[in-house]
Every structure is written in C-alpha cells, then in structure tokens.
Design a protein around this motif. Structure first.
Motif, PDB file in Angstrom:
ATOM      1  N   ALA A 129      -0.143  14.953  -2.330  1.00 56.03           N
ATOM      2  CA  ALA A 129       0.808  14.511  -3.373  1.00 56.03           C
ATOM      3  C   ALA A 129       2.135  14.099  -2.753  1.00 56.03           C
ATOM      4  O   ALA A 129       2.778  13.141  -3.182  1.00 56.03           O
ATOM      5  N   ASN A 130       2.547  14.819  -1.726  1.00 58.92           N
ATOM      6  CA  ASN A 130       3.841  14.553  -1.092  1.00 58.92           C
ATOM      7  C   ASN A 130       3.828  13.346  -0.165  1.00 58.92           C
ATOM      8  O   ASN A 130       4.885  12.894   0.267  1.00 58.92           O
ATOM      9  N   THR A 131       2.659  12.871   0.171  1.00 51.79           N
ATOM     10  CA  THR A 131       2.593  11.791   1.164  1.00 51.79           C
ATOM     11  C   THR A 131       2.245  10.445   0.528  1.00 51.79           C
ATOM     12  O   THR A 131       2.234   9.426   1.213  1.00 51.79           O
ATOM     13  N   LEU A 132       1.941  10.450  -0.746  1.00 52.08           N
ATOM     14  CA  LEU A 132       1.460   9.220  -1.386  1.00 52.08           C
ATOM     15  C   LEU A 132       2.545   8.150  -1.424  1.00 52.08           C
ATOM     16  O   LEU A 132       3.695   8.440  -1.731  1.00 52.08           O
ATOM     17  N   GLY A 133       2.171   6.944  -1.094  1.00 50.66           N
ATOM     18  CA  GLY A 133       3.151   5.866  -1.170  1.00 50.66           C
ATOM     19  C   GLY A 133       2.463   4.531  -0.933  1.00 50.66           C
ATOM     20  O   GLY A 133       1.266   4.481  -0.655  1.00 50.66           O
ATOM     21  N   GLY A 134       3.246   3.470  -1.008  1.00 44.90           N
ATOM     22  CA  GLY A 134       2.683   2.147  -0.779  1.00 44.90           C
ATOM     23  C   GLY A 134       3.002   1.663   0.621  1.00 44.90           C
ATOM     24  O   GLY A 134       3.311   2.450   1.514  1.00 44.90           O
ATOM     25  N   SER A 135       2.940   0.345   0.812  1.00 45.81           N
ATOM     26  CA  SER A 135       3.221  -0.262   2.115  1.00 45.81           C
ATOM     27  C   SER A 135       4.324  -1.293   1.936  1.00 45.81           C
ATOM     28  O   SER A 135       4.539  -1.802   0.830  1.00 45.81           O
ATOM     29  N   SER A 136       4.976  -1.627   3.049  1.00 45.21           N
ATOM     30  CA  SER A 136       5.937  -2.730   2.950  1.00 45.21           C
ATOM     31  C   SER A 136       5.610  -3.768   4.018  1.00 45.21           C
ATOM     32  O   SER A 136       5.022  -3.441   5.046  1.00 45.21           O
ATOM     33  N   TYR A 137       5.986  -5.029   3.745  1.00 41.55           N
ATOM     34  CA  TYR A 137       5.610  -6.147   4.616  1.00 41.55           C
ATOM     35  C   TYR A 137       6.838  -6.996   4.904  1.00 41.55           C
ATOM     36  O   TYR A 137       7.693  -7.169   4.033  1.00 41.55           O
TER      37      TYR A 137
END
Ligand code: NAD
Length: 503
Positions: A129-137
């Motif tokens: 839960a604490n590590t969830l995230g998206g990506s950036s480009y």
C-alpha cells in the motif's frame, strides 16, 4: 469480536456498514433461510437468511459512500489498518481455525495454516500500500507526463466453499490496500469466517462500509454483479458459473478476475526422487479431501518407474488418518457438503464404467471404524485409478475430490503435448532431478501456476491465477496491483500550446 468460547454460531447475519444486519424475520424460518451443515455429522450447526435485493442495494450504496472517502486516505493509514487486522487474526488463530473447520470439514492443521497464510496476505499488502504509484516520462520542453494508479471504486468478491477465509483475504486485502471498498459474498455453504473477518476489520480500525459481507447463493451473487455501482468483480468458483458471471460483468463493462477450476497435470520423470514425487502427488490430490482448484489430478508417471511409484503411493495412502478434523493428527476430514460427496462417488463409478482400474479407495469410510459422533459424516477414502487414458471423463473433467488418475508416458515431448491437451490451465507440476529439464518443461506447460519438485505451494508474493478456461487476471503478488487498480495518464504542458491555428 467473537469470544473463543462462542465457537458454534447459530444465527448468522450479513455484515454491512460495520454492523450485523437487522433480521428480516424473527423466527428464522423465512423462505430465504438456509442451514449450514457440519460435514462431520451431517447435522445443521447454524442458519441464516439470504440478503434481499433491497438490502444488497443498500450495502452497495453504503460501500460507495465509504469508498469516496477511503480513496483519499493516506496509504500509510490503510497500511496500518491492514497490519492491525493481521495481528488480530493471529491472536484469534484457535477460534478462527475451528470456525473454518466447522464450516468446511477441513483438518485443523490445514485451517491453522490458512490463518497464518491470511495474515501474511494482509502484512504483504500493508507493505505494498505504501509503495503504490505511477511512472513519469521525460517530455520535450520540460513538460510532464505521468501515470497515477487509482482505485476502481466499489468492488465485489464472490468466493467458493473450499477456502473461504483465504478467498475473503486474497480479495479484500489488496482491494482495501489500494483504496477500494468491497462487498464480499462467501459461498452459501461456508460463510462463517468471512463474517468474522468483518468484525476483525472493524476492530482494526477500518471505517464502516468498506468491507461488507452479504449472504446467499447464486441469485444474490448475480444481483451484486449486475449493479451499476460495481466497477469490478473478483470471482472464485467453477468454470461454468464463471462463464455466466463473466457475461454479466461484460455487459456492464466491468473489470473481472476469474479464478476458476482446473484439471492440472503433474509429471513425474524417471530421474525424480521417488519419495518426494509420491509426497507431491499426495499433496496434489489428498489435501483438503481433494477440494483444491489447482490439484494435479492427472498424474503422468514415466513408464519405467510407474510400478514402483504406484506401490509406494498406495502404501502411504493407506496410512492416512481419516476422521475428526478438529484432531491435529487427522490428515483427511469429510467432504464439505453432500452434493460434492455424491459427485465424487458418481465419478468413481463412472471411472470404473469407462474401464479404468480402481486400485484403491473411492468408497464411503467404513462406519464401524468411526466414532459414534462421526457416523453420519461425509467421509470418503481417496481413490487411485490406474489404466487410465486421456479420453476418459475422469481424466478430462474436474471432480474436485480425492480422485487421482495415473497415466504413464515414455517421452518428454509426448507428455508435454498430453499435459496441455485440456481446456483448463490453472496448475502444473514437474518432478525431476534434471534442473534444466524442470525449467524447460514448465516453460512449455500451459498453466498459470507451476511447480518444480513440489506442488500447490502458493506464497502471497507469487501471482495466482489460470490460463485458458481456468480464468482471467491474477490474485496475489504484483498481479493484484493490476487487478485492483486502474491507470490514469496525465500530460502537463509547461510551455505555450503548440498549434498551426492562426491566433
Ligand atoms: P460455484 O461456481 O458453484 O460457486 C462459487 C461461488 O459463486 C458461490 O459463492 C456461488 O454462490 C456463486 N455463484 C454461482 N453461480 C453464480 C452466478 N450465476 N452469479 C453469481 N454468483 C454465482 O463453485 P463452488 O462449487 O462453490 O466451488 C468449487 C469450484 O471453485 C471448483 O471448480 C474449483 O476449482 C473452483 N475454485 C477455484 C479457485 C481458484 O483460485 N482458481 C479457488 C477455489 C475454488
């Protein structure tokens, strides 16, 4: 929280919005009443009334309202609540495993394992839960492009009767960790531990309305799946029911996870450690009285070792301790319910009619060998069939009980082709001491979960799910991130808008 002494529940109630639901009738004899049967003595131990369509709608609305706030909650808070729930589960191991054994008939050693496995699942997603995230480009001119992982909204979980606690946790832990709410419908045969889980989440600090448990059979499940408030359905059950649920979900364009049945192959090469291979085949067929979706029920044994393998298998199978599932020395409990018990006996008869040899078992346990209290229980002896061929129905169809079919083979290519000749694709196992062969063969087996030199081990880190007719999507591991979230793309222009249009 239920006390340890209140083991036998009598009247069960749906758990909605953080509390037991009010009862529609007081007598308990309404037309929607259903009794739960203790499979050790075939007598009712509890009853409940199915949740009505109006109550289902209310539960989904409550769930939707709660989710709107939950999705904004800090992941660290979600994480802490899941960790707290795992601690409570472990503190109540004895009560919870007894309750699971009462509903399912599965030996207490197995249900104790499930309690720990369930807690592990919560600890794992508490971390994720604490590590969830998206990506950036990187984009031209310093503009920003990134993705956000968002929850799906109100989700629905529908469970089968063999692993009720595991099913409720494998679905609810990632669903809640990633900001969803969930309405869970356990199997109509085994709802007790999912209801207990509702109280557990509440005690752990989960806000009301995020985890709800409603009661009933397929009509209740269908009502849930078809609601416009629902954005995802995670279904565990038979391939036949799964197809219907998938169709209903598709018409509302809902995301699905389908955890369905199987008829999995277990391949034993001539260079295997034979005692380990026999242990693997026993685990793959007798655990939970054979009521395991991924069981390796098509046991392909190299013809040069087949006699030795079968001798050792029969010798050890005869030693299994069948009886009271609350006793820690018991290996095999009763079948979960009468229909399943009868289904296994019908397939044993069919196998004999088809020309396979019933080498051992496949019968009701001799009543005179059981204590008086268990004489009406649903106890069977494990069935071992030899002289089988790939076209027999006992080899092609899921039985979901202790019915092992032994097939022989002489060549690696041949056995891979035969192992893959099935509409299912959930599990597959290989026993060999040649590590290259082990990896080579599993890479060619059409199954979602594969094992080398063991069987049915399912740590929470590894995604769980099937290929082909055994399902869609994955539970557990990083597979659950995809299953319980959706991606949003964001492009943020940091300069003037580029266009050929005249100002
Ligand atoms: P089932 O398909 O009869 O029922 C499963 C659940 O679905 C129950 O809660 C039931 O009430 C509900 N249901 C049935 N029809 C429905 C419908 N049309 N709409 C909505 N809900 C519906 O299965 P079962 O007999 O409870 O369980 C045994 C099956 O489950 C086996 O085939 C087994 O292999 C499979 N299973 C798969 C997994 C897995 O992880 N792949 C795990 C456990 C069990």
């Amino acid at each position: 929280m239920a006390s340890k002494s209140s083991l036998r529940p009598h009247r069960l109630r749906a758990f909605v919005n953080g509390r037991d639901q009010a009862l529609a009738t007081t007598a308990g004899a309404g037309t929607r009443a259903r009794h739960l049967i203790d499979p050790t003595n075939n007598t009712p131990h509890s009853f409940y009334e199915s949740t009505t369509p109006i109550e289902i709608r209310d539960a989904l609305q409550v769930s939707s309202d709660a989710q709107r706030k939950w999705k904004l909650e800090a992941p660290a808070i979600r994480s802490r609540i899941l960790r707290q729930a795992a601690d409570i589960i472990l503190q109540n191991e004895e009560h919870l495993s007894n309750l699971e054994t009462l509903d399912t008939g599965r030996p207490i050693r197995e249900t104790q394992f499930d309690v720990h496995d369930g807690a592990e699942c919560l600890y794992y997603y508490s971390g994720v839960a604490n590590t969830l995230g998206g990506s950036s480009y990187e984009m031209p001119g310093g503009s920003l492009a990134y993705t956000i992982r968002e929850p799906l909204g109100v989700t629905v979980g529908i469970g089968a009767w063999n692993y009720p606690l595991q099913s409720a946790l494998w679905k609810s832990a990632p669903a809640l960790a990633f900001g969803n709410s969930i309405v869970f419908k356990p199997s109509e045969f085994t709802p007790s531990t999912a209801l207990w889980l509702g109280q557990c989440y509440k005690e752990a600090g989960l806000p009301d309305g995020l985890f709800n448990v409603i009661l009933g059979a397929k009509d209740v499940g269908a009502e849930l799946v078809q609601s416009d408030l629902v954005s995802k359905v995670s279904f565990t059950g038979s391939a036949e029911s799964g197809r219907k649920v998938y169709e209903m979900a598709a018409s509302g364009m809902k995301k699905v996870t389908m955890e369905l049945g199987g008829k999995s192959p277990l391949i034993i090469f001539s260079d295997s450690d034979l005692d380990n291979a026999v242990s693997g085949a026993m685990l793959a067929n007798w655990y939970s009285s054979g009521q395991v979706c991924s069981n390796g029920t098509r046991v392909f044994v190299h013809d040069s070792i087949a006699d030795d393998f079968v001798d050792r298998l029969v010798k050890r199978t005869k030693k299994l301790r069948i009886g009271d599932p609350t006793n820690v020395t018991t290996d095999i409990g009763p079948m979960c319910h009468r229909e399943q018990y009868q289904k296994v006996l019908d397939y044993v008869r069919l196998g004999q009619e088809e020309g396979a040899t019933l080498l051992y078992g496949g019968k009701e346990v001799d009543k005179s060998k059981l204590p008086d209290t268990l004489r009406d229980g649903l106890f069977l002896t494990p069935a071992i069939f030899t002289e089988c061929n790939d076209n027999m129905r006992i080899v092609k169809e899921e039985v979901f009980g202790m019915l092992m079919t032994i097939l022989t083979f002489s060549d690696e290519e041949e056995v891979i082709a035969r192992a893959n000749k099935t509409r299912f694709g959930l599990g597959a196992g290989v026993f060999t001491s040649d590590i290259q062969r082990g990896h080579r063969v599993v890479s060619r087996l059409e199954a979602g979960c594969t094992w080398i030199n063991t069987y049915n081990v399912a740590p929470v880190q590894l995604p769980w799910g099937g290929m082909k007719g055994s399902g869609i999507g994955r539970e557990n591991g990083e597979g659950a991130i995809e299953s319980w979230t959706q991606l949003k793309s964001v492009y943020c222009e940091m300069n003037d808008v580029e266009t050929d249009y005249v100002q």
